[in-house]
Structure formats: C-alpha cells, structure tokens
Design an enzyme around this catalytic site. Sequence first.
Site, mmCIF file in Angstrom:
data_model
loop_
_atom_site.group_PDB
_atom_site.id
_atom_site.type_symbol
_atom_site.label_atom_id
_atom_site.label_comp_id
_atom_site.label_asym_id
_atom_site.label_seq_id
_atom_site.Cartn_x
_atom_site.Cartn_y
_atom_site.Cartn_z
ATOM 1 N N HIS A 197 98.091 95.826 83.321
ATOM 2 C CA HIS A 197 97.003 96.235 82.427
ATOM 3 C C HIS A 197 97.403 97.418 81.570
ATOM 4 C CE1 HIS A 197 94.848 93.427 84.931
ATOM 5 N NE2 HIS A 197 94.117 93.253 83.852
ATOM 6 N N GLU A 439 91.807 81.541 87.069
ATOM 7 C CA GLU A 439 93.027 82.350 87.107
ATOM 8 C C GLU A 439 93.705 82.319 88.466
ATOM 9 O OE1 GLU A 439 92.062 86.328 85.811
ATOM 10 O OE2 GLU A 439 90.171 86.353 86.887
ATOM 11 N N ASP A 463 96.855 86.145 85.389
ATOM 12 C CA ASP A 463 96.801 85.978 86.838
ATOM 13 C C ASP A 463 97.215 84.572 87.251
ATOM 14 O OD1 ASP A 463 96.110 88.465 87.991
ATOM 15 O OD2 ASP A 463 94.138 88.304 87.061
ATOM 16 N N CYS A 510 91.881 83.380 77.718
ATOM 17 C CA CYS A 510 91.834 84.799 77.356
ATOM 18 C C CYS A 510 92.986 85.599 77.938
ATOM 19 C CB CYS A 510 90.493 85.410 77.756
ATOM 20 S SG CYS A 510 90.192 85.351 79.520
HETATM 21 C C1 PEP Z 1 94.055 87.091 83.039
HETATM 22 O O1 PEP Z 1 94.296 87.230 84.245
HETATM 23 O O2 PEP Z 1 94.690 86.333 82.296
HETATM 24 C C2 PEP Z 1 92.990 87.900 82.406
HETATM 25 C C3 PEP Z 1 92.636 87.681 81.165
HETATM 26 O O3 PEP Z 1 92.434 88.889 83.142
HETATM 27 P P1 PEP Z 1 93.161 90.292 83.433
HETATM 28 O O4 PEP Z 1 94.399 90.345 82.576
HETATM 29 O O5 PEP Z 1 92.201 91.363 83.098
HETATM 30 O O6 PEP Z 1 93.461 90.211 84.887
HETATM 31 MG MG MG Z 2 92.878 88.272 85.480
#
Ligand code: PEP
Ligand code: MG
Length: 581
Positions: A197, A439, A463, A510
């Site tokens: 992140h 995910e 994920d 996403c």
């Molecule tokens: C993902 O896991 O692709 C996602 C969009 O969520 P995050 O990156 O916040 O875990």
């Molecule tokens: Mg995620």
Amino acid sequence: MSLALSGIGVSRGIAIGKAHVLLRGSIEVLESVLPEHLIENEVERFLQAVNNARQQLEALRERIPPGTRADIASFIDTHRLMLDDATLVKTPVELIRERGCNAEWALKLQRDAVVEVFDRMDDPYLRTRRDEVDHVINRILRILLDTVGNDPHNDSDADTLDQAIILADNLTPAETVLLDHQGISGFATAYGGPLSHTAILARSMQIPAIVGVHSLQQYIHDGETVILDGVQGVLIAGPDAATLKHYRKRQQQEKQRRMALGRLADTPAVTLDAVPITLMTNIELPEDIQIVSHASAGGVGLYRTEFLFMNRADPPGEEEQYEVYMSVIDALGGRPLTIRTLDMGADKQIGGGSIHGCNNPALGLRAIRLCLKDLSLFRPQLRAILRASAHGPVRMMLPMLSNTHELHQALSLVNESRNALQRESHAFAPDLPIGGMIEVPAAALSAADFARHLDFLSIGTNDLIQYTLAIDRVDDEVTYLYDPLHPAVLKLIRMTIEAGRAAGIPVAMCGEMAGDPRYTRLLLGMGLREFSMHHTALQEVKNVINKSTIGALEPLVSELLENTEPGRIPGRIDSLNQDLH
Ligand code: PEP
Ligand code: MG
C-alpha cells in the site's frame, strides 16, 4: 564518483534532490548511577526535555497549513496531550529519585513497562497506542541525547524534508501520508514490494519511488545529492554534471508526457466499435477527490476508507465518517462513490505501527474478518455509509470475502443498521447497492455463489495474485514471482467476469492490474467493462481503449487463454498491443 543502485521502480517519475536517511528503531540508552547531589539536577534536565518536546509539537501544530486533513492535527494533539500524562512524566521523575539513575534510563524503564501493558491488550486500537507512546518517548529521548530528530512524525524534520528524497529501510502507508504532507520529492526503501500500500500511495500521490534497494543505507549518506528514477528503478548518488543534465531532460519529458495525456481528460472512453467503458478512480484520502475531478473519472470505484483510521489515536466515529463521506459525495457532483468498508490489517496497521503478535498478517485477522470480529469498528461505519447514501449515488463494497457465511453475516449487520436508522428517523437509500471484492482465490472459484447475493463484484487483483501465487505483496524477495499473466490468475479473473455476467450484475476490477495499460486489451477481450485505478493511470488506459476494437479482441483473447503453457502469454499480449508502440 557517481554510484548507481538498482531496485524496483514502483511509482514513475524522476526526482532529484538531497538524500534524507531515515533511521529508526529504538534509541540505545545506557544506565548511569548519579551521585546524590546531582539527582535534582537530573530531574530538572528531564522536565526541561519534556518542555522542549511540548514546544516542538506546538510549533509543528502552528506550521500545519490550512486545509490539511484534520487527522494530522489530531495526531499531533494526541502526542501533545501525552506529555501532560503522569505515566510519561511523573513516574520517570520518581524513578530518577528512587534509583538515582539518569533521565534517559528512567524513561526507558517506564517505556518498557508501558509497552508490556499495551502488548497484552486484545483491542487493536488500544494496542496502537503503544506506537504513539513510543513516538513521544523517542522525541523526549532525542532531546535528552541531543540527537537530530529523525522519524517522519518528528517536526524537526519538517523544514528539511521539503523536496528531500527519503531513504529508509521501509515505510508504512501511514508514514508515507505524513511524508507527503512534508513535501518530499521521492523515496527509496530497502524493502517492500510494488503492490504494497506504500507503493500504491506513492503512485496516487505522484511521488517517484523505488523499493527493494537492499544496500541503500550502506552506500548513500544523509545530505548527498541523489537522482531517483522511478521508471527504471535506479538510484544514483553523487551524479556528475552530464548525468544530472540527462535526468533533468528526462524530468522535462515526463512532464510533457503527463501534459499530453492530460489533454485526453475530456474525451470519453469508448472503443472503436462503440462500446462505452466505465473508468473510475481509486482514492485513499478524501482530499484525493480534488484530483479525481480534474482527471474527469466516471466516479470512484474504490475508496480505501482505512486511511481515515490511520495516524490517529481513536477510530473515527459514525458522525465523523458520515461527514467525510458526505464531503466526497459533494465533490463528486452526482458521480458514483464506491465506499469500501474498513480493510485494515496486513500492511495497513491502524496507527501505521508495527504488526503485533501475528506471523502471517496477510492471512490473518484483516478486512471483513476484523470487522465481523470487532463490531465497534464495523457498525459505526455501516451506519455512516447508509446515512451518506441518502445524499448521492453511493455503493458499499466488502473486502476480502472468502466464504458466503461472511457475506451473510455482513448483510445481516447492514439490515440491522438499516432498521435502527429507520427507528431513529435517519434517511438512507433503501436500495444501496452492496458489492463484494473478489480477491481470495476461494471467492473467485465461488464467484457465482457470491454474485447471487450481491449487486456487483469488483476484482482485487493485488490480493488475488498474492494469494493465488502465494507471494507476500510486501516482500521484495518474491516480487519476481508476481505475475498477473499467470494462467491460474487469468482463469480466476475470467471465472469472476463470467459469474457476474451470468447473474446479470456488473463486474469491475480495482486492483493495480486495471491501471496497467499493458493489460487493458486483454481485459477488454475477457469481457471487463469497468476499470478502477489510481488517477494517474486513467488517461493512459483510456488512450488504449479508444484505439481498441472489442469485436476483434474477443476471439484473439479467447484463443490466448486456451494456451496455458507458462511463458507463452506475455508474447501474445505483446502482439495484442503491437500497434500501440
Ligand atoms: C486489491 O487487493 O487488489 C485491492 C484493490 O485492494 P487493496 O490493494 O487495498 O488490498
Ligand atoms: Mg485487497
């Protein structure tokens, strides 16, 4: 002589500036025994250090520019209040007097005692107070030891960090937010992966960044001029004039590239065979919404609300969340807002601190699991989202579902909140769409079961790839295994898109894969019609969409997916994208 170190470029752009080496970890303290007549002087020295710490925080508080997020100010206020707390001030004074020891040692003893109490706590929020206590104690210790303050929460860096290039072992997402606030121009870390992140934040804040530069702190010194190339993943120390000239030119080219893409902002995303594609953005912080409006996205496809819970002592309550969501709805002016419920855990720890007592945090109590366990976190958020839904097109999205039991539990809690709000005469949209993130491989394999009970699905490839390929997304040692084109990953994505289509509900993506223009045609050919990404990728992806023909892509992609031989797919993707180069 210049020196080049390589790592993994995770956020494009070139930064040129002075290196600021961020050292962390506990400050080493030694015990000394004082003669009787010096004890009161030592108490005085300690109280003076506490006072200086208070003045530093007050000065920092005053320097916060108007318009900065409230949580940064409240973070500083919390530290300020701790300096008035008897635990941190009175007890060390008693220890100095009782043991006849130096102030640093008394403070260290008290720190150990407090940390032990916090470490025994079950409540994740109270546990984060441990990190807060650490920050405050380190601040006093640095003053006592007269060392330069050197963590991102320390105000004494605030002036020097402007335009600096931060070099650190690692950075948490919460620290990255604070550093951005202090005006840094780039960062490089010794560890970390492209899907962490911290890396995602760097892209969305447009801060050039590199991770996995292992030997970084060994070779680069504080104050040295460095060039950080976020595209090639290179960090150059002590560049000569010719190298500087070359990179200044590249900086200029990157600026022009961004400006050229920016001109696409008002063009709709439609394929050559007239299929409209929905492009949305991911946001982390409410203020990101300003940039989103400029990028003219079709709305927000992922609002990572956990960032609202970081860098502060207490979780935001229902009212505060409601107000924040309302401000984002207002800024979107009628475009949809997909609010993801709290996805805390793994590399996103509350308070940005370390991960306590959990060996595999990515497989642990995170996201929906944490929310279902701690309803004092979940309920206020559900109520705030529902209330906000009365004021604009809001969608609620549940992260990291792995079985339908979790989904049913969450849906029944939403119903419970609806009933309570109704009794209290609060308005909410009765038909608020509720979606789930796919995910976890188990969820992709049972996407049809999830689709039956949900209004939309959204594929979280970050994920999904991490769990399918068993690679920790924050571990640079296994980054080489990260492969969105692995046949197993593509199968899971395809199954999810087909499950949504069969159930007649939309499927979005996403994860970071949605914002990578190399995969746009593949995903279009697989049937994806809704993409959500960090705003910096929007125009690049749109550029590919506007040059693509779905009718031609579909048969090519279906044939490509039949071929599961490892290593064959990347070459086929290159041929799909050939005319784009
Ligand atoms: C993902 O896991 O692709 C996602 C969009 O969520 P995050 O990156 O916040 O875990
Ligand atoms: Mg995620």
